[in-house]
Design a protein around this motif. Structure first.
Motif, PDB file in Angstrom:
ATOM      1  N   VAL A  90       0.848  -1.197   0.000  1.00  0.00           N
ATOM      2  CA  VAL A  90       0.000   0.000   0.000  1.00  0.00           C
ATOM      3  C   VAL A  90       0.886   1.250   0.000  1.00  0.00           C
ATOM      4  O   VAL A  90       1.869   1.315   0.723  1.00  0.00           O
ATOM      5  CB  VAL A  90      -0.927   0.004   1.233  1.00  0.00           C
ATOM      6  CG1 VAL A  90      -1.550   1.374   1.463  1.00  0.00           C
ATOM      7  CG2 VAL A  90      -2.010  -1.052   1.059  1.00  0.00           C
ATOM      8  N   THR A  91       0.535   2.222  -0.828  1.00  0.00           N
ATOM      9  CA  THR A  91       1.354   3.437  -0.904  1.00  0.00           C
ATOM     10  C   THR A  91       0.578   4.715  -0.602  1.00  0.00           C
ATOM     11  O   THR A  91       1.120   5.808  -0.692  1.00  0.00           O
ATOM     12  CB  THR A  91       2.028   3.566  -2.290  1.00  0.00           C
ATOM     13  OG1 THR A  91       1.047   3.324  -3.302  1.00  0.00           O
ATOM     14  CG2 THR A  91       3.150   2.563  -2.450  1.00  0.00           C
ATOM     15  N   SER A  92      -0.703   4.575  -0.293  1.00  0.00           N
ATOM     16  CA  SER A  92      -1.486   5.736   0.132  1.00  0.00           C
ATOM     17  C   SER A  92      -2.376   5.323   1.292  1.00  0.00           C
ATOM     18  O   SER A  92      -3.056   4.307   1.217  1.00  0.00           O
ATOM     19  CB  SER A  92      -2.384   6.257  -0.994  1.00  0.00           C
ATOM     20  OG  SER A  92      -1.625   6.864  -2.004  1.00  0.00           O
ATOM     21  N   ILE A  93      -2.376   6.134   2.334  1.00  0.00           N
ATOM     22  CA  ILE A  93      -3.124   5.781   3.527  1.00  0.00           C
ATOM     23  C   ILE A  93      -3.981   6.939   3.996  1.00  0.00           C
ATOM     24  O   ILE A  93      -3.517   8.077   4.072  1.00  0.00           O
ATOM     25  CB  ILE A  93      -2.165   5.345   4.654  1.00  0.00           C
ATOM     26  CG1 ILE A  93      -1.514   4.009   4.274  1.00  0.00           C
ATOM     27  CG2 ILE A  93      -2.880   5.232   5.994  1.00  0.00           C
ATOM     28  CD1 ILE A  93      -0.491   3.505   5.248  1.00  0.00           C
ATOM     29  N   LEU A  94      -5.224   6.622   4.270  1.00  0.00           N
ATOM     30  CA  LEU A  94      -6.130   7.600   4.875  1.00  0.00           C
ATOM     31  C   LEU A  94      -6.306   7.185   6.327  1.00  0.00           C
ATOM     32  O   LEU A  94      -6.846   6.119   6.624  1.00  0.00           O
ATOM     33  CB  LEU A  94      -7.466   7.595   4.128  1.00  0.00           C
ATOM     34  CG  LEU A  94      -8.542   8.575   4.598  1.00  0.00           C
ATOM     35  CD1 LEU A  94      -8.010   9.993   4.704  1.00  0.00           C
ATOM     36  CD2 LEU A  94      -9.738   8.534   3.649  1.00  0.00           C
ATOM     37  N   ASN A  95      -5.809   8.022   7.223  1.00  0.00           N
ATOM     38  CA  ASN A  95      -5.737   7.644   8.630  1.00  0.00           C
ATOM     39  C   ASN A  95      -6.766   8.370   9.487  1.00  0.00           C
ATOM     40  O   ASN A  95      -6.734   9.582   9.616  1.00  0.00           O
ATOM     41  CB  ASN A  95      -4.335   7.954   9.165  1.00  0.00           C
ATOM     42  CG  ASN A  95      -4.179   7.588  10.626  1.00  0.00           C
ATOM     43  OD1 ASN A  95      -4.810   6.650  11.107  1.00  0.00           O
ATOM     44  ND2 ASN A  95      -3.341   8.324  11.329  1.00  0.00           N
ATOM     45  N   PHE A  96      -7.658   7.594  10.093  1.00  0.00           N
ATOM     46  CA  PHE A  96      -8.656   8.162  11.003  1.00  0.00           C
ATOM     47  C   PHE A  96      -8.252   8.000  12.457  1.00  0.00           C
ATOM     48  O   PHE A  96      -8.917   8.528  13.336  1.00  0.00           O
ATOM     49  CB  PHE A  96     -10.014   7.497  10.781  1.00  0.00           C
ATOM     50  CG  PHE A  96     -10.682   7.917   9.518  1.00  0.00           C
ATOM     51  CD1 PHE A  96     -11.527   9.007   9.492  1.00  0.00           C
ATOM     52  CD2 PHE A  96     -10.450   7.241   8.334  1.00  0.00           C
ATOM     53  CE1 PHE A  96     -12.149   9.410   8.316  1.00  0.00           C
ATOM     54  CE2 PHE A  96     -11.063   7.633   7.158  1.00  0.00           C
ATOM     55  CZ  PHE A  96     -11.912   8.722   7.140  1.00  0.00           C
ATOM     56  N   ALA A  97      -7.212   7.248  12.705  1.00  0.00           N
ATOM     57  CA  ALA A  97      -6.781   7.054  14.087  1.00  0.00           C
ATOM     58  C   ALA A  97      -6.030   8.290  14.550  1.00  0.00           C
ATOM     59  O   ALA A  97      -5.266   8.882  13.800  1.00  0.00           O
ATOM     60  CB  ALA A  97      -5.877   5.830  14.184  1.00  0.00           C
ATOM     61  N   PRO A  98      -6.267   8.703  15.781  1.00  0.00           N
ATOM     62  CA  PRO A  98      -5.612   9.916  16.272  1.00  0.00           C
ATOM     63  C   PRO A  98      -4.155   9.705  16.656  1.00  0.00           C
ATOM     64  O   PRO A  98      -3.796   9.803  17.821  1.00  0.00           O
ATOM     65  CB  PRO A  98      -6.468  10.296  17.488  1.00  0.00           C
ATOM     66  CG  PRO A  98      -7.105   9.039  17.943  1.00  0.00           C
ATOM     67  CD  PRO A  98      -7.236   8.159  16.742  1.00  0.00           C
ATOM     68  N   THR A  99      -3.338   9.401  15.691  1.00  0.00           N
ATOM     69  CA  THR A  99      -1.903   9.231  15.897  1.00  0.00           C
ATOM     70  C   THR A  99      -1.169   9.763  14.691  1.00  0.00           C
ATOM     71  O   THR A  99      -1.706   9.745  13.593  1.00  0.00           O
ATOM     72  CB  THR A  99      -1.468   7.754  15.920  1.00  0.00           C
ATOM     73  OG1 THR A  99      -2.540   6.966  16.354  1.00  0.00           O
ATOM     74  CG2 THR A  99      -0.238   7.557  16.753  1.00  0.00           C
ATOM     75  N   VAL A 100       0.059  10.152  14.886  1.00  0.00           N
ATOM     76  CA  VAL A 100       0.930  10.483  13.778  1.00  0.00           C
ATOM     77  C   VAL A 100       1.544   9.186  13.278  1.00  0.00           C
ATOM     78  O   VAL A 100       2.174   8.460  14.044  1.00  0.00           O
ATOM     79  CB  VAL A 100       2.048  11.448  14.224  1.00  0.00           C
ATOM     80  CG1 VAL A 100       3.016  11.705  13.091  1.00  0.00           C
ATOM     81  CG2 VAL A 100       1.449  12.745  14.728  1.00  0.00           C
ATOM     82  N   LEU A 101       1.338   8.880  12.030  1.00  0.00           N
ATOM     83  CA  LEU A 101       1.923   7.666  11.464  1.00  0.00           C
ATOM     84  C   LEU A 101       3.275   8.006  10.865  1.00  0.00           C
ATOM     85  O   LEU A 101       3.422   9.029  10.207  1.00  0.00           O
ATOM     86  CB  LEU A 101       1.029   7.109  10.361  1.00  0.00           C
ATOM     87  CG  LEU A 101      -0.335   6.578  10.782  1.00  0.00           C
ATOM     88  CD1 LEU A 101      -1.089   6.073   9.562  1.00  0.00           C
ATOM     89  CD2 LEU A 101      -0.187   5.478  11.811  1.00  0.00           C
ATOM     90  N   SER A 102       4.249   7.121  11.078  1.00  0.00           N
ATOM     91  CA  SER A 102       5.472   7.360  10.323  1.00  0.00           C
ATOM     92  C   SER A 102       5.586   6.316   9.230  1.00  0.00           C
ATOM     93  O   SER A 102       5.354   5.132   9.435  1.00  0.00           O
ATOM     94  CB  SER A 102       6.697   7.403  11.223  1.00  0.00           C
ATOM     95  OG  SER A 102       6.830   6.206  11.917  1.00  0.00           O
TER      96      SER A 102
END
Lengths: 251, 251
Positions: free
Chosen positions: B180-192
């Motif tokens: 996967v190369t694109s992520i839509l993040n709903f979790a309240p965290t900074v993803l690295s």
DNA sequence: CGGTGTGAAGTAGTTCACAGCC
DNA sequence: GGCTGTGAACTACTTCACACCG
């Protein structure tokens, strides 16, 4: 990012740039995590990493709030948590109503992140009389008829709209008429509101579309599929930005 | 605006400004509505009003795509719909997976706005074995163990994370490792994420906090409540930005 | 005329780099 | 010595205003 905004462009509130305001919650979250681990101080470098920004930006952001750090040391975690909370207005209680208790509305009602930041769900409202009474997230769902009364009884100034698109503008108008001055809109519509009312928009499909745009680029420029939609009429030239639009769709 | 982004800052994709890209879905939505009402052409003025932006901005945005209007007339609705769709990469099919089928994940799975724009929910994934089989939005929920296989079998390049914050980074890493190369993040965290992977973040509580900030301003500058958190130690001076911070919290 | 397309001007936001303070 | 706070330089985005064209 989630997207859209509707703002009085003048009166940029007390000189804190909008872009900075949008990052304060991020810093606050990172600081809260540090606070829970009883970390006493952080440097701009560390905090920036935790918040996913660069340290120069973070320092500049904090400089708009005041000089809250200590040179050679860093920032006091507890103190900064308080300062940012106060700046954001989280030291007070904000009753909110959620209108439209479908899947999304229910998810919002259950979302723990609200309560933890001074936001209190004052009521869940839905137009479907069949839902009345059925509790969602431990609260009764109330009928739209009660909307005005709920707003004024609870002194609600922030409303969340998670209705279908078709109902959103009407709900918005009722909220505003009843005294709501800030709206978080999840419905995929542009809301029009009078001056003095803030609207922020969160649009799930827009976010995906932005990702798709970038994703497409990564995949390399493939030939565009045939162009099914001809233009108004025969034309001489269409200039694409730098040489796509093969020879298919115009002329 | 929904918020956050993580982007290679260089290589601003083929010269279309990011701010413009973020508005294209808005224009597309407005155009689609016009198309359904069989309106043949629009002026920049009308379309801008429908999309909630000003017309100069809209024309400038379109100018990055090419010269798709007709002077004295306006834009051909169908043609523009096609051009913007193509630019956004919506003329192709994008399989997506949703990981974390709680309230929010279920809401996303049921959200109609995805399918209507070339996004196809290829799978729903959750870590809870008890959910396996239970259909959500007419699809079976699959166990996290299957994640890698699902991604590669379906050629998924876009992932949606709606897990609790604690699980998000780990899920993210597995998604990325699987392709996967694109992520839509709903979790309240900074993803690295590694370079080349795009992350967009939607954070419900951040949006509310931004509203609260502005709401607080409207209410007028009330006295700040007492400051419960003292700084590191006694200090001489704290300069607030322009005279708040009564005399309570420092020193 | 009417409305697009776009240089030029203006504004907001970011990054640099270093003086100043602990 | 280390790290904040901030002018100055730079980059991105927006708005203006008007030439140009259908």
């Amino acid at each position: 990012m989630a997207t859209g905004r509707t703002h009085r462009p003048a009166t940029r509130s007390r000189g804190i740039p909008e872009a900075t305001v949008a990052r304060l919650p991020l810093y606050l979250r990172a600081l809260t995590a540090l606070s829970e681990r009883s970390v006493p101080t952080v440097s701009s470098e560390e905090l920036a990493a935790a918040a996913g920004v660069n340290s120069a930006k973070l320092r500049k952001d904090f400089s708009y709030l005041g000089s809250y750090g200590t040179r050679g040391v860093g920032y006091d975690v507890e103190y900064l948590v308080y300062q940012i909370s106060r700046e954001l207005g989280l030291t007070q209680d904000w009753p909110v109503v959620i209108v439209g208790i479908g899947n999304l509305g229910a998810a919002l009602a259950n979302y723990g992140g609200f309560a933890s930041r001074g936001f209190r769900v004052a009521a869940l409202i839905d137009a479907d009389p069949a839902m009345a009474g059925t509790p969602v997230a431990g609260m009764p769902v109330q009928h739209t008829d009660e909307l005005e009364k709920i707003i004024s009884d609870n002194g609600v100034s922030i409303g969340v709209i998670s209705t279908p698109a078709g109902a959103a503008q009407q709900v918005c108008e009722r909220l505003v008429a009843a005294g709501v001055t800030s709206i978080l809109n999840f419905a995929p519509t542009v809301l029009s509101v009078p001056d003095g009312v803030d609207v922020r928009k969160v649009d799930l499909s827009i976010e995906l579309q932005i990702l798709a745009f970038h994703e497409q680029r990564k995949a390399g420029e493939d030939a565009a599929p045939e162009g099914p939609v001809p233009p108004v009429s025969a034309k001489q030239q269409r200039k694409g930005p730098d040489g796509d639009v093969p020879a298919v769709m115009p002329a």
